[in-house]
Write an enzyme that holds these catalytic residues in place. Structure first.
Site, mmCIF file in Angstrom:
data_model
loop_
_atom_site.group_PDB
_atom_site.id
_atom_site.type_symbol
_atom_site.label_atom_id
_atom_site.label_comp_id
_atom_site.label_asym_id
_atom_site.label_seq_id
_atom_site.Cartn_x
_atom_site.Cartn_y
_atom_site.Cartn_z
ATOM 1 N N ASP A 8 0.510 -1.051 0.069
ATOM 2 C CA ASP A 8 -0.161 -0.069 -0.193
ATOM 3 C C ASP A 8 0.884 1.230 -0.124
ATOM 4 O OD1 ASP A 8 -2.321 1.360 0.346
ATOM 5 O OD2 ASP A 8 -1.498 2.301 2.364
ATOM 6 N N ASP A 10 -0.185 5.515 0.616
ATOM 7 C CA ASP A 10 -0.650 5.659 2.030
ATOM 8 C C ASP A 10 -0.303 5.688 3.090
ATOM 9 O OD1 ASP A 10 -0.655 8.044 -0.085
ATOM 10 O OD2 ASP A 10 -2.613 7.417 -0.764
HETATM 11 MG MG LIG Z 1 -3.267 3.393 3.762
#
Ligand SMILES: [Mg+2]
Ligand SMILES: [Zn+2]
Length: 193
Positions: A8, A10
Site C-alpha cells: 500500500d 499512503d
Molecule cells: Mg494506506
C-alpha cells in the site's frame, strides 16, 4: 513465477496526506528503505497497490497522479530501490456508485499485477496500514502484514472478521525482513532463498 511484496502507498510507504498528488508533499517513511532494498535483493518484486478514488471524484487526474508516482519512484531510486509496478484503482469509494472489482478490500489489482508480472500470489505478501489492505491480500491468497503505524485500525470492527485478520502486525518496517525470512524458511522447509 516470481514472488512479490505488494505495498500500500499512503500511510505505509509515505506519510498519508489525503488525496495528495503534490510531489513536494510526498515523504517516505525512512524505515522502508533498508527493508525494501533487502527484499528486492532477495528476489521479491516490489509492487504498489493503491486506492485512488480522487480520480473518480475529480480531485486530480491520472496525469497528476503519474507525477506523484514518479516522485515516489525517484525517492526510492535514490535509495537503490526499483519498483516493479504501480497498480491503482481510480474508481469511486461511494457505495451508491458503480462498484469495481479493484478497489481494496477487493483483490482485483493483485490479480492483475500477478498476471502481468508473473507473480505467484501464494509466495507473496501484502503489506498495508489498514485492514482493507489485509483483506485484499488475503482474498488473493497472499500472506499479510498490517504495519500499524497509526494504530487507528486496532479498534475497528473489521478486526473480528477473519477476512480482515492479518497474519502479522508490526509497528513499522524495521522487523519486516526478519519476519518474512523466518516465515519463508518455515514454509520452504528451511531452504534459504
Ligand atoms: Mg494506506
Ligand atoms: Zn477500481
Amino acid at each position: 513465477m516470481d514472488k512479490a511484496i505488494f505495498l500500500d502507498k499512503d500511510g505505509t510507504l509515505i506519510k498519508d496526506v489525503p488525496y495528495n498528488v503534490d510531489p513536494a508533499r510526498i515523504k517516505c517513511y525512512p524505515d522502508i528503505f533498508p527493508a525494501l532494498r533487502l527484499l528486492q535483493k532477495r528476489g521479491y518484486k516490489l509492487v504498489v497497490i493503491s486506492n485512488q478514488s480522487g480520480i473518480a471524484k475529480r480531485y486530480f487526474t491520472a496525469a497528476d497522479l503519474e507525477i506523484a508516482f514518479s516522485e515516489l519512484r525517484d525517492q526510492l531510486k535514490t535509495e537503490h530501490i526499483i519498483l516493479d509496478g504501480i497498480y491503482y484503482c481510480p474508481h469511486s469509494d461511494i457505495p451508491a456508485e458503480a462498484q469495481c472489482n479493484c478497489r481494496k478490500p477487493l483483490p482485483g489489482l493483485l490479480y492483475k499485477a500477478a498476471s502481468e508480472l508473473h507473480i505467484d500470489l501464494k509466495k507473496s505478501w501484502m503489506i498495508g496500514d489498514i485492514l482493507n489492505d489485509v483483506a485484499a491480500g488475503r482474498a488473493a491468497g497472499c500472506q499479510t502484514i498490517l504495519v500499524d503505524r497509526s494504530k487507528r485500525e486496532r479498534l475497528d470492527d473489521q478486526i473480528s472478521n477473519p477476512k480482515f485478520t492479518p497474519d502479522f502486525v508490526l509497528d513499522d518496517f524495521l522487523e519486516l525482513n526478519q519476519l518474512i525470512a523466518l516465515k519463508n524458511r518455515h514454509y520452504e522447509g528451511y531452504e534459504i532463498k
